[in-house]
Design a protein around this motif. Sequence first.
Motif, PDB file in Angstrom:
ATOM      1  N   LEU A 170       0.820  -1.204   0.000  1.00  0.00           N
ATOM      2  CA  LEU A 170       0.000   0.000   0.000  1.00  0.00           C
ATOM      3  C   LEU A 170       0.858   1.260   0.000  1.00  0.00           C
ATOM      4  CD1 LEU A 170      -2.719  -1.008   2.626  1.00  0.00           C
ATOM      5  CD2 LEU A 170      -2.987  -0.886   0.135  1.00  0.00           C
ATOM      6  N   ASP A 173       0.183   7.097   2.524  1.00  0.00           N
ATOM      7  CA  ASP A 173      -0.999   7.848   2.938  1.00  0.00           C
ATOM      8  C   ASP A 173      -2.270   7.018   2.797  1.00  0.00           C
ATOM      9  OD1 ASP A 173       0.337  10.164   3.728  1.00  0.00           O
ATOM     10  OD2 ASP A 173       0.302  11.026   1.718  1.00  0.00           O
ATOM     11  N   GLU A 174      -2.298   6.125   1.830  1.00  0.00           N
ATOM     12  CA  GLU A 174      -3.442   5.233   1.664  1.00  0.00           C
ATOM     13  C   GLU A 174      -3.573   4.306   2.871  1.00  0.00           C
ATOM     14  OE1 GLU A 174      -4.942   1.636  -1.344  1.00  0.00           O
ATOM     15  OE2 GLU A 174      -2.946   2.530  -1.573  1.00  0.00           O
ATOM     16  N   ALA A 177      -4.829   6.316   5.931  1.00  0.00           N
ATOM     17  CA  ALA A 177      -6.259   6.603   5.835  1.00  0.00           C
ATOM     18  C   ALA A 177      -7.088   5.348   6.091  1.00  0.00           C
ATOM     19  CB  ALA A 177      -6.584   7.181   4.458  1.00  0.00           C
ATOM     20  N   LEU A 178      -6.633   4.216   5.575  1.00  0.00           N
ATOM     21  CA  LEU A 178      -7.341   2.950   5.784  1.00  0.00           C
ATOM     22  C   LEU A 178      -7.364   2.595   7.266  1.00  0.00           C
ATOM     23  CD1 LEU A 178      -6.896  -0.287   3.709  1.00  0.00           C
ATOM     24  CD2 LEU A 178      -6.797  -0.363   6.193  1.00  0.00           C
TER      25      LEU A 178
END
Length: 288
Positions: A170, A173-174, A177-178
């Motif tokens: 991943l 930042d993804e 956020a997840l």
Amino acid sequence: MTSATEQSAPVAPRLIATDLDGTLLRDDKTVSDRTVRALAAAEKAGVEVFFVTGRPARWMDVVSDHVHGHGLAICANGAAVADLHAGGRLLKIRALEREAALDVVHTLRAAAPGTAFAVELTTGIHYEPGYPPFHLDPGATVAVAEKLLHEETPGAGAPVLKLLAQHGELAPDEFLALARGAAGERASFTRSSPTALIEVSGPGVSKASTLELCCAERGISAAEVVAFGDMPNDVEMLSWAGASYAMGNAHPAALAAATGRTVTNNDDGVAVVIERILADRARNLAER
């Protein structure tokens, strides 16, 4: 946002709070002679300097030679306050409860399969087999998170300062956020690494909240604090301080949170601002 030469810092700041990696430290993890002089000059002028970092206390050797009067550092993203004059002895601990840490582990495993974990205790760090090894901590235990967080008797184990979660695929930042979306009500999530590495602290624990506690103990208000940072784990601190500067190399979230911007860490951005603050202070005193 204004630049370092445009923003007005407090006329009489009482405390400077600075992040280390990517901020005070150059990319080679050294502190420049110019920065050393600026820190010393600030304390000589009566301005306290706090190092505020995601690092554990045992990794503070990068600045321990440059500690002057107070010798305090806020470590592990606010989970601990250490006395660098006493070999990093922990004066304040804001632990992550083990039950909450286990809940986060299970939630992130389901939300992001392939996540590997490490557990930062007051006694050192330990990690799962799939987690990138810490070469600075060769004595770490390698085991699954459930075993690392297990206590024979509740409350008998060393306090957990933070949980670290790493994902190999991943985007950073993804992943953050997840994680916040999946378990944000159970803990505080942030990141300071350029990789997909999340740092998990107890609810409400951040650099800012611990800095606020330390300042309250000294009768220092947010308006009297100047802060420096470069990554998402600095956002709350940059937002809280009366004047704050994101580095020229900063993450967009840090740039958005700060009231000013200075040059990069490799160009001594912290020293540039401190020098200007002290020059303004001297000029104001001379004009009285």
